[in-house]
Design an enzyme around this catalytic site. Structure first.
Site, PDB file in Angstrom:
ATOM      1  N   ARG A   2       0.820  -1.210   0.000  1.00 14.61           N
ATOM      2  CA  ARG A   2       0.000   0.000   0.000  1.00 14.61           C
ATOM      3  C   ARG A   2       0.858   1.266   0.000  1.00 14.61           C
ATOM      4  NH1 ARG A   2      -3.330   2.612   4.422  1.00 14.61           N
ATOM      5  NH2 ARG A   2      -5.152   3.545   3.400  1.00 14.61           N
ATOM      6  N   HIS A  40       0.302   4.287  -2.590  1.00 13.10           N
ATOM      7  CA  HIS A  40       0.012   5.647  -2.156  1.00 13.10           C
ATOM      8  C   HIS A  40       1.142   6.612  -2.505  1.00 13.10           C
ATOM      9  CE1 HIS A  40      -3.597   5.101   0.751  1.00 13.10           C
ATOM     10  NE2 HIS A  40      -3.607   4.180  -0.196  1.00 13.10           N
ATOM     11  N   ASP A  41       2.331   6.088  -2.734  1.00 12.80           N
ATOM     12  CA  ASP A  41       3.429   6.920  -3.224  1.00 12.80           C
ATOM     13  C   ASP A  41       3.215   7.241  -4.700  1.00 12.80           C
ATOM     14  OD1 ASP A  41       5.886   8.259  -3.433  1.00 12.80           O
ATOM     15  OD2 ASP A  41       6.937   6.418  -3.988  1.00 12.80           O
ATOM     16  N   GLY A  99       3.687  10.679  -8.753  1.00 11.69           N
ATOM     17  CA  GLY A  99       4.652   9.689  -9.224  1.00 11.69           C
ATOM     18  C   GLY A  99       5.377   8.941  -8.112  1.00 11.69           C
ATOM     19  N   ASN A 120      -4.178   8.593   4.370  1.00 16.40           N
ATOM     20  CA  ASN A 120      -2.960   8.067   4.993  1.00 16.40           C
ATOM     21  C   ASN A 120      -2.940   8.131   6.519  1.00 16.40           C
ATOM     22  OD1 ASN A 120      -1.987   7.686   2.387  1.00 16.40           O
ATOM     23  ND2 ASN A 120      -0.824   9.599   2.354  1.00 16.40           N
ATOM     24  N   HIS A 138      -6.486  -6.251  -2.548  1.00 18.35           N
ATOM     25  CA  HIS A 138      -7.284  -6.368  -1.323  1.00 18.35           C
ATOM     26  C   HIS A 138      -7.556  -7.825  -0.947  1.00 18.35           C
ATOM     27  CE1 HIS A 138      -8.963  -1.970  -1.360  1.00 18.35           C
ATOM     28  NE2 HIS A 138      -7.658  -2.037  -1.182  1.00 18.35           N
ATOM     29  N   THR A 139      -6.852  -8.731  -1.580  1.00 11.55           N
ATOM     30  CA  THR A 139      -6.849 -10.124  -1.143  1.00 11.55           C
ATOM     31  C   THR A 139      -6.000 -10.273   0.123  1.00 11.55           C
ATOM     32  OG1 THR A 139      -6.264 -12.386  -1.767  1.00 11.55           O
ATOM     33  CG2 THR A 139      -4.895 -10.662  -2.653  1.00 11.55           C
ATOM     34  N   ASP A 168      -4.157 -14.374  -3.298  1.00 11.63           N
ATOM     35  CA  ASP A 168      -4.806 -15.280  -4.252  1.00 11.63           C
ATOM     36  C   ASP A 168      -6.008 -14.579  -4.878  1.00 11.63           C
ATOM     37  OD1 ASP A 168      -6.727 -15.242  -2.233  1.00 11.63           O
ATOM     38  OD2 ASP A 168      -6.244 -17.241  -1.478  1.00 11.63           O
TER      39      ASP A 168
END
Length: 317
Positions: free
Chosen positions: A61, A65-66, A71, A93, A192-193, A245
Site C-alpha cells: 500500500r 500511495h506513493d 509519481g 494516509n 485487497h486479497t 490469491d
C-alpha cells in the site's frame, strides 16, 4: 561530409536519445553499484512479513500511495518540515499508512552496503513486490533507477488517492487519470486479497447498503458498531486474509466485499465480467496484477539528475 546544420541536427537527436535513455528505468540499475541490495531488501521484507503477515499489505500500500501522488518518488515517506506539509497526515494516509519502520530498517542496511546509492522510491517498489511474493502471490521484475523527491504534497495526496467510498464510475475515472484501464483497475484492486481495513472505512456499508451478504454484515457488526470502534480492524479478504490469491473476487460475487469500492467492482456494472474472469482463471489475475504493478511503478519517476538519493527516507538531504 556533413554540413554544420546536419551535424547540429544529428547532435540534437543524439542528445534527445540520451535524455530518453536516462529517463528510462532498468532492472539492472544497481547491479554494479549495489549488487547485494535486492537480496538485502528481500530478507528484511521476509522477516517483517513472517513476524506480521499484515505488513506485506502495508508495504504494498505504501508503494501505491506513493505512486498515485505525483509519481513514484518516495514523497509519501517525508515528514512535515517548515517548508511543506508531508503526505502522512492526508485523509487516505492518517492513522492507516504503516511500514515506515521496515523501510527505515532497509534504508539503514543499504546505506551500510552502498552509501548514497539506493533510493527510497526504489525500496518501496522492491518491497511491494517482495511482500506479494512472501504471501504466495506472483512475482515480477522491478524496474529500478527512481530518485527521491525533495518535497511532498498534502493536497495531491488528498485528491489523487481513490477513496473507499467511490462508485464504479469514479473509480474508473480515478484510475484512468493515472493511465489505467478498467481491467487494470480490477486487477490492482485484487491487492485487497491481503490486508485489513478500519471500521470507519466500511461502517456505512455494513449498516446502510443492501448489496451485502447479511450473515457477513452481521459478523462484522460485532467488531464495528454503528458508533465508536473506528480503528477496529477487519480483513479485506475474509476467506484467505494472509494469502495473495483470487479469493477476493469470489468474495465480491458472494457480496462479501468489505469496502463500498470493493463491491462496486461486482454490482451489475461494466467490471462484473472481469471479476468473473479472474475467478475462472486465477493465472490471468496473477499475470495482469504483475503487469499493472510494473506499469504503476513507471508513474512519473524522477531519473537522471532530478531529485536526489535520500540518506534518510524521512527527510530531504
Amino acid at each position: 561530409m556533413d554540413s554544420p546544420t546536419n551535424f547540429k541536427v544529428s547532435l540534437s537527436f543524439l542528445l534527445l536519445l540520451v535524455g530518453i535513455a536516462s529517463a528510462q528505468l532498468s532492472s539492472t540499475f544497481y547491479s554494479s553499484s549495489c549488487p547485494n541490495a535486492l537480496s538485502t531488501i528481500k530478507s528484511a521484507v521476509d522477516s517483517a512479513v513472517s513476524s506480521e503477515a499484515r505488513m506485506g499489505a502495508s508495504l504494498l500500500r505504501l508503494h501505491f500511495h506513493d505512486c498515485f501522488v505525483n509519481g513514484c518518488d518516495a514523497s509519501v515517506l517525508l515528514d512535515d518540515t517548515a517548508n511543506f506539509t508531508g503526505e502522512k497526515t492526508a485523509g487516505p494516509n492518517a492513522n492507516s499508512l504503516r511500514g515506515f519502520d521496515v523501510v527505515d530498517t532497509i534504508k539503514t542496511q543499504l546505506e551500510s552496503l552502498c552509501p548514497g546509492v539506493f533510493s527510497c522510491a526504489d525500496i518501496l517498489a522492491v518491497a511491494a513486490r517482495d511482500s506479494v511474493v512472501a504471501l504466495n502471490g506472483p512475482s515480477w521484475t522491478v524496474q529500478l533507477g527512481r530518485r527521491d523527491s525533495t518535497n511532498a504534497s498534502l493536497s495531491a495526496a488528498n485528491t489523487n488517492i481513490p477513496a473507499p467510498t467511490l462508485n464504479l464510475s469514479a473509480l474508473i475515472t480515478s484510475f484512468s487519470n493515472k493511465g489505467f484501464n478498467a481491467n487494470e483497475l480490477v486487477a490492482l484492486s485484487g491487492s485487497h486479497t491481503i490486508g485489513q481495513a478500519r471500521c470507519t472505512t466500511f461502517r456505512a456499508r455494513l449498516y446502510n447498503e443492501a448489496n451485502i451478504n447479511s450473515s457477513f454484515a452481521t459478523s462484522l457488526q460485532a467488531n464495528c458498531p454503528s458508533s465508536g470502534g473506528d480503528a477496529t480492524l477487519s480483513p479485506l479478504d475474509v476467506t484467505t486474509p494472509n494469502t495473495f490469491d483470487n479469493a477476493y473476487f469470489n468474495n465480491l460475487v458472494s457480496q462479501k466485499g468489505l469496502l463500498h469500492s470493493d463491491q462496486q467492482l461486482f454490482s451489475g456494472g461494466s467490471t462484473d465480467s472481469q471479476v468473473n474472469a479472474y475467478i475462472s482463471n486465477p493465472g490471468s489475475f496473477s499475470t495482469d496484477f504483475a503487469n499493472a504493478m510494473v506499469k504503476m511503478g513507471n508513474l512519473s519517476p524522477l531519473t537522471g539528475t532530478d531529485g536526489q538519493i535520500r540518506t534518510d527516507c524521512k527527510k530531504v538531504n
